[in-house]
Design a protein around this motif. Structure first.
Motif, short mmCIF file in Angstrom:
data_model
loop_
_atom_site.label_atom_id
_atom_site.label_comp_id
_atom_site.label_asym_id
_atom_site.label_seq_id
_atom_site.Cartn_x
_atom_site.Cartn_y
_atom_site.Cartn_z
N ILE A 56 69.89 -13.74 6.92
CA ILE A 56 68.91 -14.84 6.87
C ILE A 56 69.40 -16.00 7.75
O ILE A 56 68.66 -16.53 8.57
N SER A 57 70.69 -16.37 7.59
CA SER A 57 71.24 -17.46 8.41
C SER A 57 71.16 -17.09 9.89
O SER A 57 70.86 -17.93 10.74
N GLY A 58 71.44 -15.81 10.19
CA GLY A 58 71.37 -15.35 11.59
C GLY A 58 69.96 -15.47 12.13
O GLY A 58 69.78 -15.83 13.31
N SER A 59 68.97 -15.22 11.30
CA SER A 59 67.57 -15.33 11.76
C SER A 59 67.22 -16.78 12.06
O SER A 59 66.52 -17.07 13.03
N TYR A 60 67.71 -17.71 11.23
CA TYR A 60 67.46 -19.14 11.50
C TYR A 60 68.07 -19.52 12.86
O TYR A 60 67.45 -20.21 13.66
N THR A 61 69.30 -19.05 13.06
CA THR A 61 69.99 -19.40 14.31
C THR A 61 69.23 -18.83 15.51
O THR A 61 69.03 -19.51 16.52
N LEU A 62 68.78 -17.59 15.35
CA LEU A 62 68.08 -16.94 16.45
C LEU A 62 66.79 -17.69 16.80
O LEU A 62 66.50 -17.94 17.99
N ILE A 63 66.03 -18.08 15.78
CA ILE A 63 64.78 -18.80 16.04
C ILE A 63 65.08 -20.19 16.61
O ILE A 63 64.39 -20.65 17.53
N SER A 64 66.11 -20.81 16.09
CA SER A 64 66.47 -22.14 16.60
C SER A 64 66.84 -22.06 18.08
O SER A 64 66.43 -22.90 18.90
N GLU A 65 67.60 -21.03 18.45
CA GLU A 65 67.94 -20.84 19.87
C GLU A 65 66.68 -20.55 20.68
O GLU A 65 66.53 -21.04 21.80
N ALA A 66 65.80 -19.73 20.09
CA ALA A 66 64.56 -19.39 20.79
C ALA A 66 63.73 -20.64 21.06
O ALA A 66 63.13 -20.78 22.12
N ILE A 67 63.71 -21.56 20.11
CA ILE A 67 62.96 -22.82 20.30
C ILE A 67 63.57 -23.58 21.48
O ILE A 67 62.87 -24.03 22.39
N ASN A 68 64.89 -23.70 21.45
CA ASN A 68 65.55 -24.51 22.48
C ASN A 68 65.54 -23.87 23.86
O ASN A 68 65.68 -24.54 24.86
N LEU A 69 65.38 -22.54 23.88
CA LEU A 69 65.28 -21.85 25.18
C LEU A 69 63.82 -21.62 25.58
O LEU A 69 63.53 -20.88 26.51
N ASN A 70 62.92 -22.27 24.84
CA ASN A 70 61.48 -22.18 25.13
C ASN A 70 60.90 -20.79 24.96
O ASN A 70 60.04 -20.36 25.74
N PHE A 71 61.33 -20.09 23.92
CA PHE A 71 60.74 -18.79 23.60
C PHE A 71 59.91 -18.86 22.32
O PHE A 71 59.31 -17.87 21.93
N TRP A 72 59.95 -19.99 21.64
CA TRP A 72 59.31 -20.05 20.32
C TRP A 72 58.70 -21.43 20.14
O TRP A 72 59.31 -22.42 20.57
N PRO A 73 57.53 -21.52 19.50
CA PRO A 73 56.94 -22.85 19.26
C PRO A 73 57.89 -23.71 18.43
O PRO A 73 58.66 -23.18 17.63
N ARG A 74 57.76 -25.00 18.62
CA ARG A 74 58.65 -25.90 17.86
C ARG A 74 58.21 -25.92 16.40
O ARG A 74 57.06 -26.21 16.10
N VAL A 75 59.14 -25.58 15.54
CA VAL A 75 58.86 -25.62 14.10
C VAL A 75 59.93 -26.50 13.45
O VAL A 75 60.96 -26.79 14.06
N ALA A 76 59.66 -26.90 12.20
CA ALA A 76 60.61 -27.79 11.51
C ALA A 76 61.94 -27.07 11.31
O ALA A 76 61.98 -25.95 10.80
N VAL A 77 63.01 -27.72 11.74
CA VAL A 77 64.37 -27.19 11.54
C VAL A 77 65.12 -28.23 10.72
O VAL A 77 65.19 -29.39 11.10
N ARG A 78 65.64 -27.83 9.57
CA ARG A 78 66.32 -28.79 8.70
C ARG A 78 67.78 -28.45 8.56
O ARG A 78 68.19 -27.31 8.73
#
Lengths: 87, 660
Positions: free
Chosen positions: B307-329
């Motif tokens: 689960i933590s790995g999935s958060y990290t992956l999506i967070s990286e995807a956001i910052n590399l412009n692969f994923w829409p910006r979503v709330a990261v806490r």
């Protein structure tokens, strides 16, 4: 790595104070004007050059210029130093 | 020396314990189901048992030890690992490398929703062997499924509070888990010592080539290494040395456990498994219940890592412009720990759906692993670029390595293709994730292609004049625009328009702030260019792809530094309120683009841009994404014109003629 000639043009253009150029396009047509702005691309450093027919010192209608794709260019002539870059 | 997550990179007993708790959850819980899946409903015979355990051993050697522990861990992006970190290291060497990166990340996320249910279900099903629970806990019945759903739901519910407290127990619990695997495995090997011969690769070859449909057993063998990719993703938590050293213990424990299970299979008397799990069968009776409790805790830790790995992956995807910006806490004080509510809900829903659909670990085994083979193949491809271009390895050596793993992983992939019929619903999930990444990435490319830049220098004198023109009411003391222009002299034409058109925005100082996302994970630096002293200032802030940008905070810190260095005068507030509040007045302007009707683009671009708009509306606003939600922010809608319609022939008619 493949040489990106649009970057060479850009670096040349950036140094000039007179932005007036003459463009020869692949379809044989010629365009004369001032390059006032540009857009970046993914396949080349510059995707579009925006050419204005007249040199406006303060232009707010920037999109009004003609959008010329880098891939349509054959050569570019710079009036300031009479240099030519052939693509 | 510490990792960016606050853990020690030095090799100490404590750091090795941390590595056990974080890195090896996934691969460490595979003994619960991997050998059981190889045997399945087949007759228990030497060729299958020896061949199965031999194939598992050599898969761990080739795929985990050589590929991940030795080779892939070299691809350390300033201490961070994972497919996006690897992509960030090599993306300059090929524009098409974005495809393996997106595909690899998509499949990693997709198989992620089956790891928690399969691990937890395998452990809970073991309760069925405990006296008194035999008739209550039966794989696939409502009680078992309900227990798994309950455990997973609690796990996902507590994500919002972080793992600061319980995380301290992960290492010791996993140390107990691996010690248990080691000791129980050895105790069984003593009962059938000949099983050691199964380490000979010939047995694996024999099973694959001579056992009926032996090749397809690779699909089950592969389950022993599904956690190898996660091991690389978690590199940043522990450091290479800690991972490599702890792997010696982990691998020994895993091999002993698999050999122990195989030894039990050889000396037990029945011809078929008949629903028994060799993992729990090798436990002494008195230790069965404690072993199930330890297994359940280990699977929870494995699920937590995923689960933590999935958060990290999506967070990286956001910052590399692969994923829409979503709330990261940030749920706790622990460095680098993040929580993404939307990802948490999707994962929880996916995991619960999986267990409700498959109901038992046995059915999930038949569906698990397909996507991870794709992730591994994509990692191999990117790794090839890394070895060749970053480490400058000889091209023949690189071809040899990539070729070897291409053969191994393609074999696993083909063997896993048979699982598609069991996992068809995953294809929708995978397609969904892939489409989000594809649409977002491609649409942003289109946006960038039509973002018009011009020279800031051309307008800086006008900005200075506007700033000093007292006939125009002051809009703000400090006016700050977020700019995409990475060069000192450039600015978007839209920003110039925003300042000068309609009611010109007079300010004492004009700031143009550019956030540059770097290929390094934790860069945080800035540079300043004053185009006109104290009037027109451009700031470039370099932010690593693992950092959540806090623009306002960075900006105010930069201003403080400039004032302290006497490089900047703080100007008074426009309304004269400085005497009540001496803090400077900062106003941020965020330009929000919308599609103008003045467009003429292709069907594909049209679909991409509309998809982008839809995704953007589902995400958070730009000011929140840039960490400006506490600031004085004005959002301006600006038309984005793509492929502007040109050559309009607008003729003026003579008034008299038109009215005749």
């Amino acid at each position: 790595m493949k040489l990106d000639k649009t970057k060479i043009i850009y670096e040349k253009w950036e140094q000039l104070s007179n932005k007036k150029v003459k463009l020869l396009l692949k379809d044989g047509s010629e365009k004369i004007g001032n390059i006032e702005s540009f857009t970046h691309g993914t396949n080349s450093f510059i995707e579009y050059w925006i050419l204005n027919k007249t040199n406006k010192p303060f232009n707010l209608l920037i999109e009004d210029g003609e959008w010329i794709k880098s891939s349509d260019l054959l050569e570019i002539y710079f009036y300031e130093d009479h240099s030519i870059i052939i693509l | 020396m510490e990792t960016k997550h606050g853990f020690s990179k030095k090799v100490t007993a404590a750091s090795l314990l941390v590595a056990l708790g974080i890195i090896y959850g996934d691969i460490g819980t595979s003994p619960l189901y991997a050998l059981k899946a190889v045997i399945g409903n087949r007759k228990i015979e030497e060729i299958l048992v020896y061949g199965g355990v031999s194939a598992i051993f050599w898969t761990l050697i080739i795929q985990t030890s050589i590929k991940y522990i030795w080779l892939t861990l070299k691809a350390d992006n300033n201490g961070e690992g994972g497919i996006f970190s690897l992509y960030a290291l090599v993306r300059r060497y090929g524009k098409k490398l974005v495809i393996p990166a997106v595909l690899g990340a998509t499949t990693l996320l997709a198989d992620g929703i089956i790891t928690p249910p399969i691990s937890v279900a395998s452990a809970i099903e073991g309760l069925g062997m405990v006296d008194g629970l035999k008739d209550t806990i039966i794989a696939g019945n409502n009680v078992t499924v309900g227990l798994v759903v309950l455990i997973l739901s609690i796990l996902f519910f507590f994500q919002r509070f972080g793992t600061q407290v319980i995380g301290k127990f992960f290492g010791p619990i996993m140390a107990i888990w691996f010690s248990m695997l080691l000791l129980v495995g050895i105790s069984q090997i003593f009962l059938h010592p000949d099983i050691i011969n199964a380490l000979n690769p010939y047995y694996a070859y024999e099973m694959l080539s001579q056992y009926p449909n032996g090749f397809w057993l690779l699909g089950s063998v592969f389950l022993c290494t599904t956690g190898a990719e996660a091991l690389y993703s978690d590199l940043g938590h522990c450091g290479i040395k800690n991972i490599r050293i702890s792997w010696i213990f982990v691998k020994t424990s895993l091999v002993m456990c698999y050999l122990g299970q195989a030894a039990w299979l050889m000396h037990q008397t029945e011809d078929f498994l008949n629903g028994r799990n060799p993992f729990f069968e090798i436990m002494p009776d008195w230790f069965l219940l404690p072993s199930i409790i330890i297994a359940t805790l280990a699977t929870i830790i494995a699920s937590q890592a995923l689960i933590s790995g999935s958060y990290t992956l999506i967070s990286e995807a956001i910052n590399l412009n692969f994923w829409p910006r979503v709330a990261v806490r940030q749920p706790s004080e622990t460095k680098g720990q993040i929580y993404i509510p939307s990802v948490n809900y999707v994962l929880w829903f996916g995991c619960v759906l999986m267990i409700l659909y498959f109901r038992s670990s046995e059915h999930m085994e038949a569906a698990y692993g397909f996507s991870i083979t794709i992730t591994m193949m994509m990692t191999t491809l990117l790794l090839g670029y890394f070895l060749r271009y970053r480490l400058k390895w000889n091209k023949f050596a690189v071809w040899g390595i990539v070729g070897l793993f291409a053969i191994v992983e393609s074999s696993f992939f083909i063997a896993n293709v048979a699982k598609i019929k069991e996992r068809w619903m995953f294809l929708f999930f995978e397609l969904g994730i892939f489409m989000v990444m594809y649409v977002w990435y491609e649409a942003r490319k289109i946006h960038n292609r039509y973002t018009n830049f011009t020279e800031l220098g051309k307008y800086s004198q006008k900005l200075a004049e506007l700033s000093e023109d007292d006939s125009i009411p002051k809009f703000a003391t400090h006016l700050i625009y977020l700019s995409k222009a990475d060069r000192r002299h450039h600015i978007e034409s839209k920003i110039i328009k925003s300042i000068f058109s309609k009611k010109p925005k007079r300010a004492d100082v004009y700031w143009f702030l550019h956030l540059n996302r770097t290929n390094e994970p934790y860069t945080l630096s800035y540079n300043v260019s004053e185009l006109i002293d104290d009037k027109v200032i451009k700031i470039n802030i370099n932010v690593g792809f693992r950092i959540q940008p806090k623009t306002e905070l960075y900006f105010k810190k930069i201003v403080q530094e400039l004032v302290a260095n006497k490089e900047l005068n703080l100007h008074i507030r426009p309304d004269g309120s400085t005497k009540y509040n001496n803090e400077p007045d900062f106003k941020f302007v965020v330009l929000e683009k919308y599609l103008s009707v003045e467009n003429d683009f292709t069907i594909k671009d049209n679909l991409l841009l509309n998809g982008y708009k839809y995704l953007k509306n589902m995400g958070i606003s730009d000011e929140k994404a840039f960490g400006l939600d506490k600031s004085d922010v004005i959002t301006e809608q600006v038309p984005l014109i793509y492929q502007p319609i040109t050559n309009i022939e607008l003729k003026r008619e003579d008034y008299e003629i038109a009215n005749k």
